[in-house]
Design a protein around this motif. Structure first.
Motif, short mmCIF file in Angstrom:
data_model
loop_
_atom_site.label_atom_id
_atom_site.label_comp_id
_atom_site.label_asym_id
_atom_site.label_seq_id
_atom_site.Cartn_x
_atom_site.Cartn_y
_atom_site.Cartn_z
N VAL A 93 -104.18 -54.17 -1.37
CA VAL A 93 -104.45 -54.43 -2.79
C VAL A 93 -103.95 -55.81 -3.20
N ARG A 94 -102.77 -56.18 -2.74
CA ARG A 94 -102.21 -57.48 -3.17
C ARG A 94 -102.97 -58.65 -2.54
N SER A 95 -103.48 -58.50 -1.34
CA SER A 95 -104.14 -59.62 -0.68
C SER A 95 -105.63 -59.69 -1.00
N ARG A 96 -106.20 -58.56 -1.44
CA ARG A 96 -107.62 -58.56 -1.75
C ARG A 96 -107.82 -58.24 -3.22
N ARG A 97 -108.02 -56.97 -3.50
CA ARG A 97 -108.23 -56.55 -4.89
C ARG A 97 -108.03 -55.04 -4.95
N PRO A 98 -107.91 -54.47 -6.16
CA PRO A 98 -107.83 -53.01 -6.27
C PRO A 98 -109.03 -52.33 -5.62
N LEU A 99 -108.81 -51.10 -5.19
CA LEU A 99 -109.86 -50.36 -4.49
C LEU A 99 -110.89 -49.80 -5.46
N PRO A 100 -112.15 -49.69 -5.03
CA PRO A 100 -113.12 -48.92 -5.82
C PRO A 100 -112.67 -47.46 -5.91
N ILE A 101 -113.06 -46.80 -6.97
CA ILE A 101 -112.60 -45.43 -7.19
C ILE A 101 -112.94 -44.50 -6.03
N PRO A 102 -114.17 -44.52 -5.46
CA PRO A 102 -114.43 -43.61 -4.33
C PRO A 102 -113.47 -43.83 -3.16
N GLN A 103 -113.15 -45.09 -2.85
CA GLN A 103 -112.23 -45.36 -1.75
C GLN A 103 -110.82 -44.89 -2.10
N ALA A 104 -110.39 -45.15 -3.35
CA ALA A 104 -109.07 -44.68 -3.78
C ALA A 104 -109.00 -43.16 -3.74
N ALA A 105 -110.09 -42.49 -4.12
CA ALA A 105 -110.12 -41.03 -4.06
C ALA A 105 -110.01 -40.54 -2.63
N ARG A 106 -110.66 -41.24 -1.68
CA ARG A 106 -110.55 -40.85 -0.28
C ARG A 106 -109.12 -41.01 0.22
N VAL A 107 -108.45 -42.07 -0.23
CA VAL A 107 -107.02 -42.22 0.09
C VAL A 107 -106.25 -41.02 -0.45
N GLY A 108 -106.54 -40.65 -1.69
CA GLY A 108 -105.86 -39.52 -2.30
C GLY A 108 -106.10 -38.22 -1.55
N VAL A 109 -107.33 -38.01 -1.08
CA VAL A 109 -107.65 -36.80 -0.32
C VAL A 109 -106.78 -36.74 0.94
N CYS A 110 -106.69 -37.85 1.66
CA CYS A 110 -105.91 -37.87 2.90
C CYS A 110 -104.42 -37.64 2.64
N VAL A 111 -103.87 -38.36 1.67
CA VAL A 111 -102.43 -38.27 1.41
C VAL A 111 -102.08 -36.89 0.85
N LEU A 112 -102.91 -36.36 -0.04
CA LEU A 112 -102.63 -35.03 -0.58
C LEU A 112 -102.67 -33.98 0.52
N SER A 113 -103.62 -34.11 1.44
CA SER A 113 -103.70 -33.17 2.56
C SER A 113 -102.44 -33.25 3.42
N ALA A 114 -101.96 -34.48 3.66
CA ALA A 114 -100.73 -34.65 4.43
C ALA A 114 -99.54 -34.01 3.71
N LEU A 115 -99.44 -34.25 2.40
CA LEU A 115 -98.33 -33.69 1.63
C LEU A 115 -98.39 -32.17 1.58
N SER A 116 -99.60 -31.63 1.46
CA SER A 116 -99.73 -30.17 1.41
C SER A 116 -99.24 -29.55 2.71
N ALA A 117 -99.59 -30.19 3.84
CA ALA A 117 -99.11 -29.69 5.14
C ALA A 117 -97.58 -29.78 5.23
N ALA A 118 -97.04 -30.89 4.75
CA ALA A 118 -95.58 -31.07 4.80
C ALA A 118 -94.88 -30.05 3.90
N HIS A 119 -95.38 -29.90 2.68
CA HIS A 119 -94.74 -28.95 1.76
C HIS A 119 -94.84 -27.53 2.30
N GLY A 120 -95.97 -27.21 2.96
CA GLY A 120 -96.11 -25.89 3.57
C GLY A 120 -95.10 -25.64 4.66
N ALA A 121 -94.62 -26.72 5.29
CA ALA A 121 -93.60 -26.62 6.33
C ALA A 121 -92.18 -26.78 5.76
#
Length: 355
Positions: A93-121
């Motif tokens: 983000v700092r070297s280029r520009r903010p992400l488009p919303i679909p790409q930011a949402a895909r980041v959110g999908v991945c990170v939320l899935s990771a956190l859900s697995a961690a919290h489940g453990a």
């Protein structure tokens, strides 16, 4: 030239990775690159930190940078982690520009899935931030930083930090005291996750991010393609009506930005983290009723077929057979609006027309 060291007789330390404390190393036993980091904690917290770090070695998920090994060398604890080639979200983000919303949402999908697995453990990350989210060349986002002490944080703290990270992804700045305004569902979701009363249910967050990662809001579709044909708008209305019926209560956020459309033209109303519509889509009576949601649906369909929100005296020049339906939906008297069954029949009649 810096001295070349080995940890535990197998991890050969190489060059630093970025500006942080993580270093590239070569695992001579497994013949692979790894990342290593000194685990810097006060002496009184070392035992608990080592316990948490070793527990993290059991966490396996496609969006998690794995902790492969935990070792103590000359009294100093070290983490050995999977090496992932990519750039941090912060750098991107700092070297280029903010992400488009679909790409930011895909980041959110991945990170939320990771956190859900961690919290489940039973593992709380505790340090979710743009520097710990890596974007790979394939577009996958992975969460690093597991294995460090979580400072006894709750899982809800990770969700707040995820929201702040997603805010940074689309705005280029942390949320601070005033998160970015905007009626689009992504920013609405982020603000709801940052709210002092706590985040929405994880299922609502996950569903909204999933949809935003692949679909476009109706207002963006209209802006890009122009007003839509009446039959297509009627089909969108049917999909939104079904969601309102399934919801079983007052939705309070029926507006074009909350209606997502996929590539095949199928539409879906996003679950709203908290109620709130723009003035142009708020029923005149201001009541929390299904009739008010139907007025908002009428205003949304008006925008889709005419290209702009309804206004006093605004003509219906493109609505065709949909015009009588919109007149009834936009009545100032809730009693004059159609029932759900009536509306479904009327929208279906328009939707099946072939212009």
């Amino acid at each position: 030239m810096a001295e070349v060291r080995k940890l535990s007789g197998r991890y050969r330390l190489l060059n630093p990775l970025g500006a942080g404390s993580v270093r590239l190393a070569f695992d001579e036993a497994e013949h692979r690159d790894v990342a290593v980091r000194e685990l810097r904690v006060p002496p009184e917290l070392r035992d608990s930190a080592l316990f948490e770090a070793r527990r993290a070695t059991g966490l396996r998920h496609p969006s998690v940078v794995r902790v492969l090994d935990v070792l103590v060398e000359s009294g100093v604890p070290w983490l050995v982690m999977e090496f992932v080639s990519g750039v941090s979200l912060e750098q991107a983000v700092r070297s280029r520009r903010p992400l488009p919303i679909p790409q930011a949402a895909r980041v959110g999908v991945c990170v939320l899935s990771a956190l859900s697995a961690a919290h489940g453990a039973g593992i709380v990350h505790g340090r979710v931030d743009p520097g710990n989210v890596l974007l790979t060349a394939t577009g996958r986002a992975v969460l690093s930083g597991f294995g460090a002490p979580s400072l006894s944080m709750l899982p809800s703290a990770d969700l707040w930090s995820l929201a702040a990270t997603l805010h940074f992804a689309v705005e280029g700045r942390p949320p601070g005291q005033v998160p970015a305004a905007g009626a689009d569902p992504f920013r609405s979701l982020v603000r709801a996750m940052l709210h002092p009363s706590g985040p929405p249910p994880v299922e609502v967050v996950r569903e909204t991010l999933d949809r935003l990662a692949v679909d476009r809001p109706l207002d963006a579709v209209v802006e890009a393609s122009g007003p839509l044909p009446p039959a297509r708008v009627a089909a969108i209305g049917l999909a939104v009506l079904d969601r309102l019926v399934t919801c079983g209560g007052f939705h309070g956020g029926v507006q074009p930005g909350n209606v997502l459309v996929d590539d095949s033209g199928q539409a879906r109303l996003t679950p709203l983290p908290r109620s709130g519509t723009l003035p142009a889509y708020t029923a005149p009576e201001g009541a929390a009723t299904l009739a008010a949601d139907l007025w908002s649906l009428g205003a949304t369909l008006f925008t889709a077929v005419e290209g702009s929100p309804p206004a006093p005296g605004a003509p219906l020049t493109r609505a065709g057979a949909l015009a009588p339906v919109l007149f009834r939906l936009l009545s100032g008297d809730p009693a004059h609006r159609p029932t759900v069954d009536e509306l479904r029949r009327e929208l279906l009649a328009v939707a099946v027309e072939r212009a």
